[in-house]
Scaffold this motif. Sequence first.
Motif, PDB file in Angstrom:
ATOM      1  N   PRO A  56       0.832  -1.207   0.000  1.00  0.00           N
ATOM      2  CA  PRO A  56       0.000   0.000   0.000  1.00  0.00           C
ATOM      3  C   PRO A  56       0.869   1.260   0.000  1.00  0.00           C
ATOM      4  CG  PRO A  56       0.148  -0.877   2.210  1.00  0.00           C
ATOM      5  CD  PRO A  56       0.904  -1.838   1.335  1.00  0.00           C
ATOM      6  N   THR A  57       0.234   2.376  -0.234  1.00  0.00           N
ATOM      7  CA  THR A  57       0.937   3.659  -0.214  1.00  0.00           C
ATOM      8  C   THR A  57       0.443   4.555   0.915  1.00  0.00           C
ATOM      9  OG1 THR A  57      -0.661   4.549  -1.801  1.00  0.00           O
ATOM     10  CG2 THR A  57       1.380   3.589  -2.686  1.00  0.00           C
ATOM     11  N   GLN A  58      -0.479   4.037   1.706  1.00  0.00           N
ATOM     12  CA  GLN A  58      -0.998   4.780   2.849  1.00  0.00           C
ATOM     13  C   GLN A  58      -1.540   3.781   3.867  1.00  0.00           C
ATOM     14  OE1 GLN A  58      -4.141   7.249   1.364  1.00  0.00           O
ATOM     15  NE2 GLN A  58      -5.376   5.546   0.631  1.00  0.00           N
ATOM     16  N   ASP A  59      -2.008   4.300   4.982  1.00  0.00           N
ATOM     17  CA  ASP A  59      -2.567   3.422   6.008  1.00  0.00           C
ATOM     18  C   ASP A  59      -3.763   2.650   5.457  1.00  0.00           C
ATOM     19  OD1 ASP A  59      -0.684   4.496   7.649  1.00  0.00           O
ATOM     20  OD2 ASP A  59      -2.069   5.722   8.829  1.00  0.00           O
ATOM     21  N   VAL A  60      -3.885   1.394   5.879  1.00  0.00           N
ATOM     22  CA  VAL A  60      -4.998   0.541   5.450  1.00  0.00           C
ATOM     23  C   VAL A  60      -6.037   0.522   6.565  1.00  0.00           C
ATOM     24  CG1 VAL A  60      -5.696  -1.752   4.690  1.00  0.00           C
ATOM     25  CG2 VAL A  60      -3.433  -0.868   4.078  1.00  0.00           C
ATOM     26  N   ASP A  61      -7.211   1.049   6.280  1.00  0.00           N
ATOM     27  CA  ASP A  61      -8.285   1.066   7.272  1.00  0.00           C
ATOM     28  C   ASP A  61      -8.947  -0.309   7.351  1.00  0.00           C
ATOM     29  OD1 ASP A  61      -7.928   3.737   7.931  1.00  0.00           O
ATOM     30  OD2 ASP A  61      -9.256   4.437   6.327  1.00  0.00           O
ATOM     31  N   ILE A  62      -9.132  -0.775   8.563  1.00  0.00           N
ATOM     32  CA  ILE A  62      -9.804  -2.049   8.814  1.00  0.00           C
ATOM     33  C   ILE A  62     -11.102  -1.744   9.547  1.00  0.00           C
ATOM     34  CG2 ILE A  62      -9.615  -4.338   9.837  1.00  0.00           C
ATOM     35  CD1 ILE A  62      -7.612  -3.816   7.603  1.00  0.00           C
ATOM     36  N   ARG A  63     -12.209  -2.158   8.991  1.00  0.00           N
ATOM     37  CA  ARG A  63     -13.513  -1.832   9.554  1.00  0.00           C
ATOM     38  C   ARG A  63     -13.852  -2.737  10.739  1.00  0.00           C
ATOM     39  NH1 ARG A  63     -17.333  -0.997   4.160  1.00  0.00           N
ATOM     40  NH2 ARG A  63     -16.136   0.742   3.234  1.00  0.00           N
ATOM     41  N   ALA A  64     -14.926  -2.361  11.410  1.00  0.00           N
ATOM     42  CA  ALA A  64     -15.412  -3.176  12.523  1.00  0.00           C
ATOM     43  C   ALA A  64     -15.794  -4.563  12.015  1.00  0.00           C
ATOM     44  CB  ALA A  64     -16.616  -2.506  13.173  1.00  0.00           C
ATOM     45  N   GLY A  65     -15.428  -5.570  12.777  1.00  0.00           N
ATOM     46  CA  GLY A  65     -15.705  -6.945  12.382  1.00  0.00           C
ATOM     47  C   GLY A  65     -14.671  -7.536  11.455  1.00  0.00           C
ATOM     48  N   GLN A  66     -13.649  -6.739  11.081  1.00  0.00           N
ATOM     49  CA  GLN A  66     -12.605  -7.218  10.180  1.00  0.00           C
ATOM     50  C   GLN A  66     -11.286  -7.379  10.923  1.00  0.00           C
ATOM     51  OE1 GLN A  66     -12.386  -4.380   6.959  1.00  0.00           O
ATOM     52  NE2 GLN A  66     -14.080  -5.331   5.837  1.00  0.00           N
ATOM     53  N   ILE A  67     -10.476  -8.314  10.432  1.00  0.00           N
ATOM     54  CA  ILE A  67      -9.127  -8.535  10.944  1.00  0.00           C
ATOM     55  C   ILE A  67      -8.183  -8.529   9.752  1.00  0.00           C
ATOM     56  CG2 ILE A  67      -7.581 -10.127  12.150  1.00  0.00           C
ATOM     57  CD1 ILE A  67      -9.964 -11.220  13.643  1.00  0.00           C
ATOM     58  N   ALA A  68      -7.114  -7.766   9.851  1.00  0.00           N
ATOM     59  CA  ALA A  68      -6.148  -7.695   8.756  1.00  0.00           C
ATOM     60  C   ALA A  68      -5.418  -9.027   8.610  1.00  0.00           C
ATOM     61  CB  ALA A  68      -5.148  -6.572   9.004  1.00  0.00           C
ATOM     62  N   ALA A  69      -5.210  -9.438   7.370  1.00  0.00           N
ATOM     63  CA  ALA A  69      -4.482 -10.669   7.068  1.00  0.00           C
ATOM     64  C   ALA A  69      -3.588 -10.417   5.863  1.00  0.00           C
ATOM     65  CB  ALA A  69      -5.446 -11.821   6.789  1.00  0.00           C
ATOM     66  N   LEU A  70      -2.521 -11.169   5.775  1.00  0.00           N
ATOM     67  CA  LEU A  70      -1.581 -10.999   4.674  1.00  0.00           C
ATOM     68  C   LEU A  70      -2.207 -11.502   3.383  1.00  0.00           C
ATOM     69  CD1 LEU A  70       1.250 -10.145   3.788  1.00  0.00           C
ATOM     70  CD2 LEU A  70       2.035 -12.465   4.317  1.00  0.00           C
ATOM     71  N   GLY A  71      -2.223 -10.632   2.371  1.00  0.00           N
ATOM     72  CA  GLY A  71      -2.758 -11.006   1.071  1.00  0.00           C
ATOM     73  C   GLY A  71      -1.648 -11.422   0.123  1.00  0.00           C
ATOM     74  N   GLN A  72      -1.790 -11.048  -1.138  1.00  0.00           N
ATOM     75  CA  GLN A  72      -0.791 -11.409  -2.141  1.00  0.00           C
ATOM     76  C   GLN A  72       0.477 -10.588  -1.932  1.00  0.00           C
ATOM     77  OE1 GLN A  72      -2.198 -10.988  -6.127  1.00  0.00           O
ATOM     78  NE2 GLN A  72      -0.315 -11.751  -7.073  1.00  0.00           N
ATOM     79  N   VAL A  73       1.618 -11.253  -2.017  1.00  0.00           N
ATOM     80  CA  VAL A  73       2.912 -10.602  -1.810  1.00  0.00           C
ATOM     81  C   VAL A  73       3.698 -10.643  -3.113  1.00  0.00           C
ATOM     82  CG1 VAL A  73       5.080 -10.630  -0.524  1.00  0.00           C
ATOM     83  CG2 VAL A  73       2.939 -11.221   0.625  1.00  0.00           C
ATOM     84  N   ASN A  74       4.084  -9.473  -3.583  1.00  0.00           N
ATOM     85  CA  ASN A  74       4.895  -9.358  -4.799  1.00  0.00           C
ATOM     86  C   ASN A  74       6.154  -8.571  -4.448  1.00  0.00           C
ATOM     87  OD1 ASN A  74       5.786  -9.362  -7.456  1.00  0.00           O
ATOM     88  ND2 ASN A  74       4.612  -7.524  -7.995  1.00  0.00           N
ATOM     89  N   LEU A  75       7.277  -9.266  -4.391  1.00  0.00           N
ATOM     90  CA  LEU A  75       8.543  -8.650  -4.005  1.00  0.00           C
ATOM     91  C   LEU A  75       9.535  -8.731  -5.161  1.00  0.00           C
ATOM     92  CD1 LEU A  75       8.999 -10.172  -0.426  1.00  0.00           C
ATOM     93  CD2 LEU A  75       8.125  -7.906  -0.990  1.00  0.00           C
ATOM     94  N   GLU A  76      10.182  -7.627  -5.425  1.00  0.00           N
ATOM     95  CA  GLU A  76      11.287  -7.611  -6.377  1.00  0.00           C
ATOM     96  C   GLU A  76      12.547  -7.255  -5.599  1.00  0.00           C
ATOM     97  OE1 GLU A  76      12.726  -5.502 -10.565  1.00  0.00           O
ATOM     98  OE2 GLU A  76      10.698  -5.157  -9.774  1.00  0.00           O
ATOM     99  N   VAL A  77      13.413  -8.239  -5.434  1.00  0.00           N
ATOM    100  CA  VAL A  77      14.619  -8.061  -4.628  1.00  0.00           C
ATOM    101  C   VAL A  77      15.802  -7.828  -5.566  1.00  0.00           C
ATOM    102  CG1 VAL A  77      16.088  -9.054  -2.844  1.00  0.00           C
ATOM    103  CG2 VAL A  77      13.642  -9.594  -2.882  1.00  0.00           C
ATOM    104  N   ARG A  78      16.517  -6.743  -5.330  1.00  0.00           N
ATOM    105  CA  ARG A  78      17.670  -6.409  -6.165  1.00  0.00           C
ATOM    106  C   ARG A  78      18.709  -5.682  -5.323  1.00  0.00           C
ATOM    107  NH1 ARG A  78      15.578  -2.235 -10.552  1.00  0.00           N
ATOM    108  NH2 ARG A  78      14.133  -3.980 -10.947  1.00  0.00           N
ATOM    109  N   ARG A  79      19.874  -5.501  -5.907  1.00  0.00           N
ATOM    110  CA  ARG A  79      20.937  -4.760  -5.216  1.00  0.00           C
ATOM    111  C   ARG A  79      20.944  -3.306  -5.671  1.00  0.00           C
ATOM    112  NH1 ARG A  79      23.428  -9.797  -5.961  1.00  0.00           N
ATOM    113  NH2 ARG A  79      24.005 -10.756  -3.983  1.00  0.00           N
TER     114      ARG A  79
END
Length: 430
Positions: A407-430
């Motif tokens: 994300p590029t800003q805070d992720v709002d989580i509504r009432a009754g929701q719990i944050a969980a890890l979604g899809q992860v796309n990482l580009e690792v370089r030097r």
Amino acid sequence: DLGVVLLELFCGIGDMLAYYLDAQAAEAFLPTARQRQNVINLCKLISYRLDGPVAATTSLRFSLAAPLDADLVIPAGTTCRARLEENDIVFETTEDATIPRSRTSVDAGARQGKRKTETFTADGDTGDPIILAGKEIAHGSIRVWVQAQEWTEVSHFQESGSDSRHFMAETDALDITRIVFGDGLRGAVPDSGAEIRVEYLETLGAEGNLGPHLVTELLTAIYLEGGLVPLAVTNPVPATGGADRETLEHARRQAPAEVRSLWKAVTKEDYLALAEGFPGVAKAQVLDVNDCKNIRYYQVNLAVAPDGGGPPSALLKQDLAEYLESRKVITVEINLFDPVYRPVSIDAEVFAYAGEDLDLVRSRVEQALADFFAFDRMSFGAPVHFSDLVALLDGVRGVSHVRMYTPTQDVDIRAGQIAALGQVNLEVRR
């Protein structure tokens, strides 16, 4: 110098005695006690008992290849098994289930564990408890019969009469469970020579939580009119709610909260304390008319997440509803609903220091994200701060800096929701 040696010895002994005094004083208070038995004894003073292992619950689906000519009853206590590489996990049904003659399947609630039975002979001594052989006894699963008459478990004998067939189950810090009867004034005493039969469920606790469609083997033979009926079995939903014995940290937090509620559900704090103290419930969130205009007055909506995460089983919600129903104000309507796990996707460019193995850095970053979004660390309605994610990835060993795209800003989580890890796309370089 002998004088210096003696002085240092006296100082050492004095320091040791001071430590013992401080440690002994700390064990007298719930917030500072460190030994489990002392925490158990302190909680007992305020009528709070630490939970033992909690059995996971699920729904089992029994299926026929074709409809039968008569109703098929699958009795309570029918056992099924999930064969895993590391262990076999056994479940037993908690109620009778019937497949009507016109249908081919039925669902039944089930609890993880193996049923054990022990038999004793009463000696008439009011102060002699019964010690059970089982170590991992599921919370609330103990049943006692004296001369074929079932006795009732209570948390104390204060309201028991001289003829009340009551017993208490006490588990110490070594997981040794004792069955205690009354003294003849508060609670009846089994007659000398009477047969005492104790039945309980030995459970795996948190290890009993497993995914769907893993229970595939029926252990109990099912008959209809004398003939063996072939049945297929599976668990269409995950087994959740299994937990190991209650931790000291949880007891320190939960015991005062339940005492403040007086074990009655009136305020939001009362509902939260009672729900989170219920065996099998990891976390909860209470919503009333002050939180949502769609909720009517005298209506309480309760989101419940079981131990281990995932959705709560129908059996867990049924048990929790009955527990709260007996403690709420009579005019209040309680609605239980499942948590919503809000996936948070991560898209980032990770720059590693020179000389670092890129695959190893990727593995560390993925593990850091998994730990950050672990179920035990997330709460209902808790937002995911962008700065926390950046700091997390920047702090991974071998990472020079990161560039976040999502994300590029805070992720709002509504009432009754719990944050969980979604899809992860990482580009690792030097």
